[in-house]
Design a protein around this motif. Structure first.
Motif, PDB file in Angstrom:
ATOM      1  N   GLY A   1      10.210   0.283  -7.626  1.00 55.32           N
ATOM      2  CA  GLY A   1      10.431  -1.037  -8.203  1.00 55.32           C
ATOM      3  C   GLY A   1      10.339  -1.021  -9.715  1.00 55.32           C
ATOM      4  N   ALA A   2       9.382  -0.264 -10.255  1.00 52.72           N
ATOM      5  CA  ALA A   2       9.231  -0.162 -11.705  1.00 52.72           C
ATOM      6  C   ALA A   2      10.392   0.593 -12.333  1.00 52.72           C
ATOM      7  CB  ALA A   2       7.905   0.513 -12.046  1.00 52.72           C
ATOM      8  N   GLU A   3      10.910   1.595 -11.644  1.00 53.13           N
ATOM      9  CA  GLU A   3      12.070   2.323 -12.157  1.00 53.13           C
ATOM     10  C   GLU A   3      13.280   1.399 -12.302  1.00 53.13           C
ATOM     11  OE1 GLU A   3      11.082   6.737 -10.220  1.00 53.13           O
ATOM     12  OE2 GLU A   3      12.470   5.358  -9.226  1.00 53.13           O
TER      13      GLU A   3
ATOM     14  N   TRP B   1       0.842  -1.193   0.000  1.00 54.72           N
ATOM     15  CA  TRP B   1       0.000   0.000   0.000  1.00 54.72           C
ATOM     16  C   TRP B   1       0.887   1.257   0.000  1.00 54.72           C
ATOM     17  CZ3 TRP B   1      -5.645   0.057   1.092  1.00 54.72           C
ATOM     18  CH2 TRP B   1      -6.198  -1.236   1.079  1.00 54.72           C
ATOM     19  N   ASN B   2       2.026   1.157  -0.673  1.00 56.67           N
ATOM     20  CA  ASN B   2       3.001   2.240  -0.678  1.00 56.67           C
ATOM     21  C   ASN B   2       3.291   2.631  -2.118  1.00 56.67           C
ATOM     22  OD1 ASN B   2       5.429   3.795  -0.613  1.00 56.67           O
ATOM     23  ND2 ASN B   2       5.974   2.894   1.358  1.00 56.67           N
ATOM     24  N   ARG B   3       2.740   3.744  -2.533  1.00 54.41           N
ATOM     25  CA  ARG B   3       2.883   4.187  -3.914  1.00 54.41           C
ATOM     26  C   ARG B   3       4.341   4.388  -4.298  1.00 54.41           C
ATOM     27  NH1 ARG B   3      -1.611   6.832  -1.744  1.00 54.41           N
ATOM     28  NH2 ARG B   3      -3.548   6.770  -2.958  1.00 54.41           N
ATOM     29  N   ASP B   4       5.128   4.979  -3.397  1.00 53.39           N
ATOM     30  CA  ASP B   4       6.526   5.288  -3.716  1.00 53.39           C
ATOM     31  C   ASP B   4       7.334   4.021  -3.975  1.00 53.39           C
ATOM     32  OD1 ASP B   4       5.984   7.976  -3.412  1.00 53.39           O
ATOM     33  OD2 ASP B   4       6.712   8.072  -1.345  1.00 53.39           O
ATOM     34  N   LEU B   5       7.105   2.981  -3.184  1.00 54.64           N
ATOM     35  CA  LEU B   5       7.852   1.740  -3.369  1.00 54.64           C
ATOM     36  C   LEU B   5       7.484   1.061  -4.687  1.00 54.64           C
ATOM     37  CD1 LEU B   5       7.940   0.074   0.169  1.00 54.64           C
ATOM     38  CD2 LEU B   5       9.756   1.307  -1.016  1.00 54.64           C
ATOM     39  N   VAL B   6       6.216   1.112  -5.048  1.00 54.89           N
ATOM     40  CA  VAL B   6       5.789   0.508  -6.313  1.00 54.89           C
ATOM     41  C   VAL B   6       6.450   1.228  -7.485  1.00 54.89           C
ATOM     42  CG1 VAL B   6       3.822   0.094  -7.841  1.00 54.89           C
ATOM     43  CG2 VAL B   6       3.623  -0.360  -5.380  1.00 54.89           C
ATOM     44  N   ARG B   7       6.469   2.543  -7.424  1.00 55.37           N
ATOM     45  CA  ARG B   7       7.116   3.306  -8.500  1.00 55.37           C
ATOM     46  C   ARG B   7       8.615   3.015  -8.555  1.00 55.37           C
ATOM     47  NH1 ARG B   7       5.790   7.865  -6.872  1.00 55.37           N
ATOM     48  NH2 ARG B   7       7.726   8.571  -5.936  1.00 55.37           N
TER      49      ARG B   7
ATOM     50  N   ALA C   1      -5.893  -0.928  -7.198  1.00 51.69           N
ATOM     51  CA  ALA C   1      -5.229  -1.354  -8.431  1.00 51.69           C
ATOM     52  C   ALA C   1      -4.970  -0.165  -9.354  1.00 51.69           C
ATOM     53  CB  ALA C   1      -6.066  -2.413  -9.139  1.00 51.69           C
ATOM     54  N   SER C   2      -5.896   0.771  -9.419  1.00 49.79           N
ATOM     55  CA  SER C   2      -5.710   1.960 -10.258  1.00 49.79           C
ATOM     56  C   SER C   2      -4.529   2.791  -9.774  1.00 49.79           C
ATOM     57  CB  SER C   2      -6.980   2.811 -10.263  1.00 49.79           C
ATOM     58  OG  SER C   2      -8.074   2.122 -10.829  1.00 49.79           O
ATOM     59  N   GLU C   3      -4.456   3.000  -8.475  1.00 48.20           N
ATOM     60  CA  GLU C   3      -3.375   3.802  -7.918  1.00 48.20           C
ATOM     61  C   GLU C   3      -2.021   3.134  -8.130  1.00 48.20           C
ATOM     62  OE1 GLU C   3      -3.584   7.054  -6.073  1.00 48.20           O
ATOM     63  OE2 GLU C   3      -5.118   6.813  -7.616  1.00 48.20           O
ATOM     64  N   MET C   4      -1.945   1.840  -7.880  1.00 48.93           N
ATOM     65  CA  MET C   4      -0.677   1.137  -8.054  1.00 48.93           C
ATOM     66  C   MET C   4      -0.289   1.046  -9.524  1.00 48.93           C
ATOM     67  SD  MET C   4       0.269   0.802  -5.089  1.00 48.93           S
ATOM     68  CE  MET C   4       0.026   0.338  -3.385  1.00 48.93           C
ATOM     69  N   GLY C   5      -1.269   0.866 -10.391  1.00 50.77           N
ATOM     70  CA  GLY C   5      -0.991   0.835 -11.822  1.00 50.77           C
ATOM     71  C   GLY C   5      -0.396   2.131 -12.314  1.00 50.77           C
ATOM     72  N   LYS C   6      -0.931   3.257 -11.853  1.00 53.38           N
ATOM     73  CA  LYS C   6      -0.387   4.552 -12.255  1.00 53.38           C
ATOM     74  C   LYS C   6       1.054   4.713 -11.801  1.00 53.38           C
ATOM     75  CE  LYS C   6      -3.654   7.096 -10.421  1.00 53.38           C
ATOM     76  NZ  LYS C   6      -4.429   8.300 -10.033  1.00 53.38           N
ATOM     77  N   GLN C   7       1.352   4.249 -10.601  1.00 52.26           N
ATOM     78  CA  GLN C   7       2.721   4.365 -10.100  1.00 52.26           C
ATOM     79  C   GLN C   7       3.685   3.495 -10.904  1.00 52.26           C
ATOM     80  OE1 GLN C   7       3.685   6.625  -7.902  1.00 52.26           O
ATOM     81  NE2 GLN C   7       1.542   7.272  -7.824  1.00 52.26           N
ATOM     82  N   MET C   8       3.233   2.324 -11.297  1.00 53.41           N
ATOM     83  CA  MET C   8       4.103   1.447 -12.072  1.00 53.41           C
ATOM     84  C   MET C   8       4.393   2.063 -13.438  1.00 53.41           C
ATOM     85  SD  MET C   8       3.810  -2.670 -12.605  1.00 53.41           S
ATOM     86  CE  MET C   8       4.522  -3.077 -11.009  1.00 53.41           C
ATOM     87  N   ILE C   9       3.401   2.676 -14.041  1.00 57.87           N
ATOM     88  CA  ILE C   9       3.612   3.332 -15.329  1.00 57.87           C
ATOM     89  C   ILE C   9       4.576   4.503 -15.183  1.00 57.87           C
ATOM     90  CG2 ILE C   9       2.478   4.690 -17.138  1.00 57.87           C
ATOM     91  CD1 ILE C   9       0.009   2.811 -16.531  1.00 57.87           C
TER      92      ILE C   9
END
Length: 783
Positions: free
Chosen positions: A166-168, A158-164, A209-217
Motif C-alpha cells: 500500500g505504501a509503495e 496483521w500483514n506486513r507485505d500488504l502494508v508495504r 505499530a513498530s512492525e507496520m511502521g517499518k513496512q510503511m517506510i
C-alpha cells in the motif's frame, strides 16, 4: 497537521533498544555526511537565504484569490506572490493543497513545475523547493489516486507485505503528482478510543505499530532508502512523541506521561522507524507534563537527535510555533516562540500563512539569541534531504513517466488490503449469507463513500469525498452487485446531517425499517461514524448516537437476523445492542474498495482474516488496553472480593473470527532456560480443521510473571500471518532473545530480570526461564 496508514521464522532485532543508536543507523544513505556540494552551497548562503530554507508556507498563500486563506477556482498560481515567497523571503518549502480540495495529477504537475521554475531558474542559488503533502492512505489530495484503508485498517490485516505494498502505491502516485515528501506514517499509539486520530494509528500495541511502521517506510522509501528514485518519497514520522494519549482524550490537550511509560510504550515505534531510515520527523503538537513538545529541547535535541541519532529534518506541525504564544502561553511574543522552538531543535517551521517567522529568526540570530551553528545544522539537514530526493537534478517529475497511476493492479491491491482488514467479531452461524436471499440494507453508513474513506480523503475532513469517489461502490451498491438489485431493499433509517456537525444524524423512518426487515431474510445494518479528524473529531460520548442505537433496536425487533457492519474510525460503544445482533463485522475506514471487500466477505467469496489492533471497550469506564497491569483484574485474584470491577471488554485485542477454524498444538521450546545473551526458539503447529481455506494470524504473547516493576499481564512479542487449506498443517517458529522481553526499569534502563516467563500462542501456554538479570543500556532522564 491542522488543515488540509511452510516454515515461518521471525527474528527479533532488538527494535525496542536505545543502545548505541549511531552504530545501527549509519547504513542508511541519508545519514552519511553532507556532500561537498551541500557544504559549498551552505557556505555561499546569506543568513536570510538560510532562514528561508527553514520556512514552509501553504499553497493558498501563493495562489490568486481573495486572501491567503481562499484561492480562486479554477486554481491558478499568482506569480507575483510566488516570487515574493521564494525570491524575497527565500522560502524553501511549500505544503498542502488549496481550498482544502484534491487536484488532478495534471494540475499538480503544473503547479509544482511553475514553483520549481522560479526557485531553480530565478533565485540567486537555484535551490529547488521541497513540496510536502499528507498522503496518509493513498495520495490524499490527488483525484483518481488509489486509496487503501486508513492505518487502523492496515494494522487490522496483521500483514506486513500488504502494508508495504500500500505504501509503495502511495509513493508512486505521490511522485506522479510531482510531490516528493509525504507526511506519513503516524507512529503514535491508538491506546485511547476517545482520541479523534486513533484511526490514523496502527493501534494500541507497541510491537505491532513498530512492525507496520517499518513496512510503511520500506514502501515509501525503498529497501535502501534511496528516495532519489522517481517512485519513492521521503517519509515523515509523526507525531514525536506521546501525542495520542492526552489526559482528556481530546486532540491537542495536555498529556501526563511518566518517562518509564514514554520510553517503553511510545518511543520504540519511532526508534524502529529511525533505524528503518525515515528521512524526517514531525513534532507532537501537544503538551507533555506541562511543557509543549515544540519547545522541549530534551525531547527534540537530546532524545531524538542525540540518543536516537536522527540525522534527518525535524518539521513542526501546522502553526505550532505560533501556538507556543497564542495557545500554550509559554512565550510572551511570537518572536520568543520562534527562539524557543528553533533552540529546542526544530529545523523547519510549518508557518503557514505569513513570513514573520523569517523576520523574527533573522533578528534572533543577529541578536545572538539563536546561534549560527543551530541555523547551519537545520539548513544542512534540509539541503541534504533535497539532495537525497534528487531535486537538484530533477526538481519535478513528469506524469507521463507514471503509466500505472490509478491502474487496475493498484486497484486490486487496495481491494486485497481492504479484504484482509475486515474483522469478523461475531457470527451466530449466520455468515456467509446465502445467494438469492432477500436483504434489507439500512443505516447512515450504507450508501456513503465519505464514511468508507474517513478524513484526509480528497479534503482534510473528508467532506468532499462524494465529489471525487462517484465511480466506486458504496456498501449498498456492492451488496446489490453481489446479490442482485432485485434482492436488495434499501431503507436508510438514519442519515447524517451533512449541513451540521460530523456527528449529527437524524431519524428518517424507523417504522419503514421495521416493515422492510419483516420482508427480508437478513438485515445488514451499517452503523458507525461520519468522516472527521483532529479537533473537529473530539467527542463527549463514546457510545454510538442514540438515533443509531434506536435504529439497531428497531431492526432487531422485526425478528430477522441482523448483521451489524461497523464503519468507524474508533471503537464506538455497542454493548446495549450487541446481544441483539447475530453477526458483527468491523470494516474500520477501508477506502474506496471497502464496499466491494465487505460484500465479498458477507457472501463468502473472501474468508475474513482481520484481527483487532485495539481492545474494543464494552463501557465508557472500561477503557483498558490488553497490556494492562494485573491490578486491573483484581476480581480474578485468589481471595479477592468481587467488586464488580471485572475486565469488561466487548472484544479483545488480536481477536477476529474466520469461516474456518484453526487448531494449535505441539508448542516446543529449543531449551527451557536462556541467559541474557542467548536466544530461544519457540515453535507451534497450526492446522486448518475447517472446510474452507483461510488465513490465520499466529500471535506470540509473553508474560513476565514477577518483576521489580509491576509487569503487564502479557505483551505481544511476535506475529505471522499464514494461509492454510482445509486439513493443512504448518509449523510456525519464532526466535526471541532476553532483550526482547526487557522492560524499562526505575533507572530508565532497558532491563531483563532473572525468573520465569510464560508464553501464550493460541490456547497453548508454557514457561521458560532467564537465568540472570542484565541491564542493556543507560540513558539520561529527559522529562
Amino acid at each position: 497537521m491542522f488543515r488540509k496508514y511452510l516454515l515461518i521464522v521471525v527474528v527479533f532485532s532488538g527494535i525496542l533498544s536505545c543502545e548505541n543508536p549511531d552504530s545501527r543507523l549509519m547504513e542508511a544513505s541519508f545519514l552519511t555526511r553532507p556532500t561537498p556540494k551541500i557544504e559549498a552551497l551552505l557556505a555561499k548562503m546569506t543568513l536570510e537565504e538560510k532562514v528561508g530554507q527553514m520556512a514552509q508556507v501553504t499553497l493558498d498563500v501563493i495562489t490568486k484569490g481573495e486572501s491567503v486563506y481562499v484561492s480562486n477556482e479554477p486554481l491558478e498560481l499568482d506569480i507575483t506572490l510566488v516570487k515574493e515567497a521564494i525570491l524575497d523571503h527565500k522560502v524553501g518549502s511549500i505544503l498542502n493543497t488549496a481550498n482544502n480540495r484534491a487536484r488532478t495529477p495534471e494540475q499538480w504537475n503544473a503547479i509544482v513545475s511553475e514553483i520549481q521554475d522560479i526557485a531553480v531558474n530565478q533565485s540567486r542559488l537555484g535551490i529547488p523547493v521541497i513540496y510536502g503533502i499528507d498522503a496518509i492512505h493513498g495520495t490524499t489530495y490527488t483525484a483518481g489516486a488509489t486509496f487503501v484503508p486508513q492505518q487502523i485498517g492496515l494494522a487490522a490485516t496483521w500483514n506486513r507485505d500488504l502494508v508495504r505494498r500500500g505504501a509503495e502505491i502511495t509513493a508512486y502516485e505521490t511522485r506522479a503528482s510531482g510531490i516528493p515528501w509525504n507526511f506519513s506514517p503516524v507512529l503514535d499509539l491508538g491506546r485511547d478510543p476517545r482520541f479523534p486520530r486513533m484511526w490514523e494509528t496502527f493501534g494500541e500495541d507497541t510491537y505491532l505499530a513498530s512492525e507496520m511502521g517499518k513496512q510503511m517506510i520500506k514502501g515509501y522509501e525503498g529497501q535502501k532508502n534511496d528516495v532519489s528514485k522517481p517512485t519513492k518519497v521521503a517519509s515523515t514520522l509523526k507525531h514525536f512523541l506521546g501525542y495520542s494519549v492526552p489526559y482528556t482524550g481530546k486532540d491537542r490537550t495536555p498529556a501526563h506521561i511518566s518517562e518509564m511509560e514514554l520510553r517503553e510504550r511510545h518511543l520504540p515505534t519511532f526508534q524502529a522507524a529511525v533505524e528503518a531510515g525515515a528521512h524526517s520527523v514531525m513534532i507532537n503538537s501537544g503538551i507533555i507534563n506541562g511543557i509543549p513538545v515544540h519547545a522541549n529541547r530534551e525531547i527534540i535535541t537530546n532524545l531524538l537527535k542525540g540518543e536516537l541519532g536522527f540525522k534527518g529534518v525535524v518539521v513542526t506541525d501546522w502553526k505550532d510555533i505560533d501556538n507556543l504564544h497564542f495557545r500554550d502561553k509559554v512565550a510572551a511574543t511570537r518572536k520568543e516562540a520562534v527562539k524557543m522552538a528553533i533552540n529546542a531543535g526544530i529545523d523547519m517551521s510549518m508557518i503557514p500563512y505569513d513570513y514573520d517567522f523569517c523576520t523574527y529568526l533573522v533578528e534572533l540570530v543577529k541578536e545572538g539569541e539563536v546561534s549560527m551553528e543551530r541555523i547551519d545544522d537545520a539548513v544542512r539537514r534540509i539541503l541534504t534531504l533535497k539532495d537525497e530526493l534528487g531535486l537538484f537534478e530533477q526538481p519535478v517529475t513528469s506524469l507521463a513517466d507514471y503509466p500505472n497511476f490509478g491502474s487496475k493492479d493498484f486497484e486490486l491491491a487496495a481491494y486485497d488490503v481492504a479484504s484482509e482488514a475486515i474483522t469478523l467479531l461475531k457470527n451466530d452461524g449466520i455468515l456467509p449469507l446465502r445467494k438469492g436471499s432477500k436483504i434489507l440494507v439500512t443505516g447512515p453508513n450504507a450508501h456513503s463513500m465519505r464514511t468508507l474513506n474517513g478524513g484526509w480523503s480528497y479534503s482534510w475532513q473528508g467532506e468532499k469525498v462524494e465529489e471525487f469517489a462517484g465511480s466506486y461502490h458504496t456498501i449498498l451498491e456492492a451488496i446489490q452487485s453481489q446479490a442482485g438489485a432485485s434482492n436488495v431493499e434499501f431503507v436508510e433509517g438514519v442519515a447524517y446531517n451533512h449541513e451540521g456537525k460530523y456527528w449529527e444524524d437524524e431519524v428518517k423512518d424507523l417504522d419503514a425499517v421495521i416493515a422492510a426487515a419483516k420482508r427480508a431474510d437478513y438485515v445488514v445494518l451499517c452503523l458507525g461514524e461520519n468522516s472527521y479528524t483532529e479537533k473537529p473529531g473530539d467527542l463527549h460520548d463514546l457510545s454510538l448516537s442514540a438515533n443509531q442505537l434506536n435504529l439497531a433496536k428497531a431492526a432487531a425487533s422485526a425478528g430477522k437476523p441482523v448483521i451489524l457492519v461497523l464503519n468507524e474510525g474508533r471503537p464506538r460503544l455497542i454493548s446495549s445492542i450487541e446481544h441483539q445482533m447475530q453477526g458483527v463485522l468491523q470494516t474500520y475506514l477501508p477506502g474506496n474498495y471497502g464496499g466491494d471487500a465487505l460484500a465479498a466477505v458477507l457472501f463468502g467469496e473472501v474468508n475474513p482474516s482481520g484481527k483487532l489492533p485495539y481492545t474494543y471497550p464494552m463501557f465508557g469506564n472500561t477503557l483498558v488496553t490488553y497490556d494492562h497491569k494485573p491490578s486491573e483484574e483484581q476480581n480474578k485474584m485468589e481471595g479477592m472480593y468481587d467488586y464488580e470491577s471485572d475486565f469488561a471488554v466487548q472484544y479483545p485485542f488480536g481477536f477476529g473470527l474466520s469461516y474456518t477454524e484453526f487448531d494449535y498444538s505441539d508448542m516446543e521450546f529449543s531449551r527451557g532456560s536462556i541467559d541474557p545473551d542467548e536466544t530461544l526458539s519457540i515453535s507451534v503447529s497450526v492446522t486448518n480443521v475447517g472446510n474452507v481455506e483461510g488465513k490465520e494470524v499466529v500471535q506470540l504473547y509473553i508474560s513476565d510473571l514477577f518483576a521489580s516493576v509491576t509487569p503487564d499481564v502479557k505483551r505481544l512479542r511476535g506475529f505471522e500471518k499464514i494461509s492454510l487449506k482445509p486439513g493443512e498443517t504448518t509449523r510456525v517458529s519464532f526466535e526471541i532473545s532476553a532483550r526482547d522481553v526487557a522492560f524499562v526499569a526505575r533507572d530508565l534502563s532497558w532491563t531483563v530480570e532473572a525468573g520465569e516467563y510464560e508464553v501464550n500462542i493460541g490456547e497453548l501456554k508454557s514457561r521458560f526461564s532467564i537465568t540472570e538479570s542484565k541491564t542493556f543500556n543507560q540513558v539520561k532522564k529527559i522529562l
